[in-house]
Design a protein around this motif. Structure first.
Motif, PDB file in Angstrom:
ATOM      1  N   ALA A 374       0.829  -1.202   0.000  1.00 27.50           N
ATOM      2  CA  ALA A 374       0.000   0.000   0.000  1.00 27.50           C
ATOM      3  C   ALA A 374       0.866   1.256   0.000  1.00 27.50           C
ATOM      4  CB  ALA A 374      -0.943   0.007   1.205  1.00 27.50           C
ATOM      5  N   ALA A 375       1.938   1.229   0.792  1.00 26.85           N
ATOM      6  CA  ALA A 375       2.846   2.378   0.826  1.00 26.85           C
ATOM      7  C   ALA A 375       3.517   2.586  -0.530  1.00 26.85           C
ATOM      8  CB  ALA A 375       3.899   2.167   1.916  1.00 26.85           C
ATOM      9  N   ASP A 376       3.904   1.500  -1.179  1.00 21.34           N
ATOM     10  CA  ASP A 376       4.506   1.611  -2.513  1.00 21.34           C
ATOM     11  C   ASP A 376       3.500   2.155  -3.527  1.00 21.34           C
ATOM     12  OD1 ASP A 376       6.893   0.622  -1.539  1.00 21.34           O
ATOM     13  OD2 ASP A 376       6.496  -1.447  -2.167  1.00 21.34           O
ATOM     14  N   ALA A 377       2.255   1.696  -3.416  1.00 25.05           N
ATOM     15  CA  ALA A 377       1.226   2.170  -4.339  1.00 25.05           C
ATOM     16  C   ALA A 377       0.977   3.665  -4.162  1.00 25.05           C
ATOM     17  CB  ALA A 377      -0.078   1.395  -4.124  1.00 25.05           C
ATOM     18  N   PHE A 378       1.016   4.132  -2.914  1.00 23.95           N
ATOM     19  CA  PHE A 378       0.850   5.562  -2.661  1.00 23.95           C
ATOM     20  C   PHE A 378       2.021   6.352  -3.239  1.00 23.95           C
ATOM     21  CE2 PHE A 378       1.842   9.170   0.186  1.00 23.95           C
ATOM     22  CZ  PHE A 378       0.741   9.977  -0.104  1.00 23.95           C
ATOM     23  N   ASP A 380       3.834   5.551  -5.740  1.00 27.62           N
ATOM     24  CA  ASP A 380       3.770   5.520  -7.208  1.00 27.62           C
ATOM     25  C   ASP A 380       2.553   6.264  -7.756  1.00 27.62           C
ATOM     26  OD1 ASP A 380       6.081   4.024  -7.209  1.00 27.62           O
ATOM     27  OD2 ASP A 380       5.037   2.093  -7.323  1.00 27.62           O
ATOM     28  N   GLY A 381       1.720   6.818  -6.878  1.00 28.66           N
ATOM     29  CA  GLY A 381       0.552   7.558  -7.325  1.00 28.66           C
ATOM     30  C   GLY A 381      -0.635   6.706  -7.699  1.00 28.66           C
ATOM     31  N   GLU A 382      -0.600   5.412  -7.368  1.00 26.44           N
ATOM     32  CA  GLU A 382      -1.700   4.522  -7.730  1.00 26.44           C
ATOM     33  C   GLU A 382      -2.897   4.694  -6.797  1.00 26.44           C
ATOM     34  OE1 GLU A 382      -0.079   0.633  -7.792  1.00 26.44           O
ATOM     35  OE2 GLU A 382       1.408   1.070  -9.350  1.00 26.44           O
ATOM     36  N   ILE A 383      -2.650   5.118  -5.544  1.00 25.87           N
ATOM     37  CA  ILE A 383      -3.728   5.409  -4.601  1.00 25.87           C
ATOM     38  C   ILE A 383      -3.426   6.745  -3.954  1.00 25.87           C
ATOM     39  CG2 ILE A 383      -4.225   2.974  -4.135  1.00 25.87           C
ATOM     40  CD1 ILE A 383      -2.701   3.232  -1.527  1.00 25.87           C
ATOM     41  N   ASP A 384      -4.457   7.394  -3.405  1.00 28.60           N
ATOM     42  CA  ASP A 384      -4.240   8.687  -2.766  1.00 28.60           C
ATOM     43  C   ASP A 384      -4.051   8.501  -1.266  1.00 28.60           C
ATOM     44  OD1 ASP A 384      -6.785   8.335  -1.628  1.00 28.60           O
ATOM     45  OD2 ASP A 384      -7.764   9.473  -3.235  1.00 28.60           O
ATOM     46  N   ALA A 385      -3.800   9.604  -0.560  1.00 32.67           N
ATOM     47  CA  ALA A 385      -3.513   9.549   0.873  1.00 32.67           C
ATOM     48  C   ALA A 385      -4.709   9.016   1.662  1.00 32.67           C
ATOM     49  CB  ALA A 385      -3.116  10.937   1.377  1.00 32.67           C
ATOM     50  N   ILE A 391      -6.616   1.883   4.272  1.00 32.76           N
ATOM     51  CA  ILE A 391      -5.963   0.567   4.262  1.00 32.76           C
ATOM     52  C   ILE A 391      -5.173   0.359   5.546  1.00 32.76           C
ATOM     53  CG2 ILE A 391      -4.208  -0.839   3.119  1.00 32.76           C
ATOM     54  CD1 ILE A 391      -5.036   0.547   0.481  1.00 32.76           C
ATOM     55  N   THR A 392      -4.418   1.379   5.929  1.00 35.01           N
ATOM     56  CA  THR A 392      -3.606   1.279   7.148  1.00 35.01           C
ATOM     57  C   THR A 392      -4.476   1.095   8.384  1.00 35.01           C
ATOM     58  OG1 THR A 392      -1.900   2.679   6.156  1.00 35.01           O
ATOM     59  CG2 THR A 392      -1.857   2.435   8.545  1.00 35.01           C
ATOM     60  N   ALA A 393      -5.566   1.855   8.468  1.00 35.10           N
ATOM     61  CA  ALA A 393      -6.463   1.753   9.628  1.00 35.10           C
ATOM     62  C   ALA A 393      -7.084   0.368   9.734  1.00 35.10           C
ATOM     63  CB  ALA A 393      -7.560   2.819   9.525  1.00 35.10           C
ATOM     64  N   LYS A 394      -7.325  -0.266   8.604  1.00 31.80           N
ATOM     65  CA  LYS A 394      -7.925  -1.606   8.623  1.00 31.80           C
ATOM     66  C   LYS A 394      -6.888  -2.679   8.980  1.00 31.80           C
ATOM     67  CE  LYS A 394     -10.586  -4.829   5.773  1.00 31.80           C
ATOM     68  NZ  LYS A 394      -9.709  -5.995   6.031  1.00 31.80           N
ATOM     69  N   LEU A 395      -5.680  -2.521   8.456  1.00 29.88           N
ATOM     70  CA  LEU A 395      -4.681  -3.584   8.637  1.00 29.88           C
ATOM     71  C   LEU A 395      -3.935  -3.505   9.961  1.00 29.88           C
ATOM     72  CD1 LEU A 395      -3.103  -3.873   5.069  1.00 29.88           C
ATOM     73  CD2 LEU A 395      -4.846  -5.322   6.132  1.00 29.88           C
ATOM     74  N   LYS A 396      -3.801  -2.306  10.534  1.00 29.63           N
ATOM     75  CA  LYS A 396      -3.045  -2.168  11.779  1.00 29.63           C
ATOM     76  C   LYS A 396      -3.617  -3.025  12.912  1.00 29.63           C
ATOM     77  CE  LYS A 396       0.471   0.736  11.246  1.00 29.63           C
ATOM     78  NZ  LYS A 396       1.843   0.435  11.683  1.00 29.63           N
ATOM     79  N   PRO A 397      -4.943  -3.006  13.154  1.00 26.13           N
ATOM     80  CA  PRO A 397      -5.482  -3.882  14.209  1.00 26.13           C
ATOM     81  C   PRO A 397      -5.263  -5.361  13.910  1.00 26.13           C
ATOM     82  CG  PRO A 397      -7.058  -2.171  13.629  1.00 26.13           C
ATOM     83  CD  PRO A 397      -5.980  -2.125  12.595  1.00 26.13           C
ATOM     84  N   GLU A 398      -5.375  -5.741  12.624  1.00 24.74           N
ATOM     85  CA  GLU A 398      -5.124  -7.139  12.257  1.00 24.74           C
ATOM     86  C   GLU A 398      -3.677  -7.515  12.546  1.00 24.74           C
ATOM     87  OE1 GLU A 398      -6.284  -8.093   8.294  1.00 24.74           O
ATOM     88  OE2 GLU A 398      -8.207  -7.005   8.413  1.00 24.74           O
ATOM     89  N   LEU A 399      -2.751  -6.575  12.270  1.00 25.24           N
ATOM     90  CA  LEU A 399      -1.337  -6.838  12.537  1.00 25.24           C
ATOM     91  C   LEU A 399      -1.093  -6.992  14.030  1.00 25.24           C
ATOM     92  CD1 LEU A 399       1.591  -7.051  11.575  1.00 25.24           C
ATOM     93  CD2 LEU A 399       1.733  -4.555  11.688  1.00 25.24           C
ATOM     94  N   SER A 400      -1.675  -6.130  14.839  1.00 25.51           N
ATOM     95  CA  SER A 400      -1.499  -6.226  16.294  1.00 25.51           C
ATOM     96  C   SER A 400      -2.029  -7.545  16.826  1.00 25.51           C
ATOM     97  CB  SER A 400      -2.206  -5.053  16.988  1.00 25.51           C
ATOM     98  OG  SER A 400      -1.651  -3.818  16.597  1.00 25.51           O
TER      99      SER A 400
END
Length: 476
Positions: A374-378, A380-385, A391-400
């Motif tokens: 996701a960070a790489d896609a941002f 490269d301009g493929e996704i916006d902030a 994406i980060t908000a969804k995955l961070k709890p799963e990672l924890s």
């Protein structure tokens, strides 16, 4: 005509070797200015190796302001205004204090500033803002360079213990690049620490062995300490992870510890239930609640009642039970080793096979990979902030959650020790283990040893020692 009194102030932000050459030059130039004007220097205040941009306390600067309030001088002589202030809050406070004290500023590199007038105070504020901006821009450059090094996986500063730095130079001998490669000797020390801890050896035991062997410390000075060993064992850089402001990046240096071993030792050392008592508590097999009284249920402690033998006794004033340590330990060893000598012994160490741990770590790696993508896609301009944030908000709890599962699953006994004690001569391996390793085996097997009140004459009666397996499930 009254003699004008002056105070000299000198400051250097960085002087790691404490040579004081910079502040000495400032003092000499300031003294020359005061002499040329016929002023009397009544005090010199020096803060060496102290930055004014952060929150570091400047003892002599504060002493100078207090002297100004007392009316001890008329001017402060400094090399430049930036030697006095770059911090906005500090500058505003000082301008107010010096204005009330009717103290002016004379600069070796700059004009005099009359702080008793509005124009002078404005001038000091404007010049100070340029100094603040210069420092902040410099800090931004430094911070950006640090982030870039982290993104590239490069070390911030000198190489860490376990690696050595190799430089690439051009034909003229100028350094053009560098990389950190494994230092075989230091890396083996780190791997040995991790292996010993996973094998059940206590932190104090590992420290004693390192000092007894004469192994140099990371600094090359002094003796090994528990804090040093713990820090080395827990470093994420051991598995080639670079951290910067809480963010993890793949490191450019090679890993020196297996990922599974790292996760296991991290779970072990960060377990909130881990016992870290000092002294002789770990010397006895039934420590840490493994041994219990069969009458009142209290834990067993080791005592010497003045006789030739050390006893396991109930940890109560009345002392419900008591047995000689060597008798109980030998009986426990014989029962445990007899069970571990059977073909299905390894099945008793289900958690030590670490299947759940490996599954959890696979999930952790997969989620981290998705975050990196996701960070790489941002970038490269493929996704916006906004999309990146979702994406980060969804995955961070799963990672924890996955990391917590990995931690719980990897806290068992090291698989190497399981293999050693369940293959070949089990009793010979048991006798070769340190007491802390034997305790680790009993804890991994969830064994509880209960001393029951004995009847009859003297001597050891094994029927009054009960050994329970999976004790946490079957007993309170």
């Amino acid at each position: 005509m009254a003699i004008i009194k002056a105070a000299i102030y000198c400051r250097i932000s960085e002087d790691p070797r404490s040579t004081e050459r910079g502040v000495t030059r400032q003092r000499e130039d300031s003294e020359q200015l005061a002499k040329a004007r016929g002023w009397e220097v009544v005090g010199t205040y020096i803060d060496n190796d102290v930055s004014v941009l952060g929150a570091r306390f400047r003892q002599n600067y504060d002493a100078m302001l207090e002297a100004a309030v007392r009316g001890e001088f008329d001017f402060i002589v400094a090399y430049g205004l930036s030697r006095l202030w770059r911090n906005r809050k500090e500058r505003a406070h000082a301008i107010e204090v010096l204005a009330k004290a009717r103290v002016g500023i004379a600069l070796v590199k700059g004009s005099d500033i009359d702080l008793t007038s509005a124009a002078g105070r404005m001038y000091a504020g404007i010049l100070g803002e340029f100094d603040s901006a210069e420092s902040e821009i410099k800090s931004e450059r430094i911070a950006r360079a640090a982030k870039q090094r982290a993104e590239e996986g490069r070390a911030n500063g000198s190489h860490a213990y376990g690696w050595t730095r190799v430089y690439q130079r051009d034909s003229a001998g100028n350094m053009i690049s560098w990389e950190d490669v494994e230092d075989p000797i230091a890396a083996d020390v780190v791997r040995g620490i991790v292996a010993d801890l996973l094998a059940g050896l206590s932190m104090n035991h590992v420290v004693r062995e390192l000092n007894a062997s004469g192994t140099p410390t990371p600094s090359g000075k002094g003796k090994w300490m528990s804090s040093t060993v713990r820090k080395l064992a827990l470093r994420k850089m051991n598995v080639a992870i670079r951290t910067h402001r809480g963010q993890e990046y793949p490191a450019a240096w090679p890993a020196i510890v297996d990922r599974d071993a790292h996760d296991r030792v991290t779970a072990l050392l960060t377990d909130p239930t881990r016992v870290t008592t000092k002294g002789g508590a770990r010397r006895h097999l039934l420590s840490f609640g493994i041994g219990r009284c069969g009458k009142c249920g209290s834990i067993l402690r080791v005592v010497n009642r003045g006789g030739p033998h050390i006893l396991y006794c109930c940890d109560t004033p009345q002392g419900c039970v008591g047995r000689r340590v060597e008798w109980v330990d030998e009986f426990v060893a014989s029962v445990i080793c007899a069970r571990l000598a059977r073909e299905d012994a390894r099945d008793l160490f289900v958690s030590s096979d670490d299947t759940a741990g490996r599954d959890a770590r696979i999930r952790v790696d997969a989620i981290r990979s998705r975050l990196d993508s996701a960070a790489d896609a941002f970038a490269d301009g493929e996704i916006d902030a906004q999309q990146l944030a979702r994406i980060t908000a969804k995955l961070k709890p799963e990672l924890s959650a996955a990391e917590a599962d990995a931690s719980r699953a990897t806290a068992g006994l090291d698989s190497t020790l399981v293999s050693e004690i369940t293959a070949g001569d089990t009793r010979e391996v048991w006798d070769s283990l340190a007491v802390t390793q034997r305790i680790a085996v009993l804890q991994a097997l969830d064994v509880r040893v209960t001393l029951l009140p004995a009847r009859g004459g003297p001597g050891f009666k094994p029927q009054y020692v009960r050994i329970d397996w999976n004790a946490s499930e079957s007993q309170p």
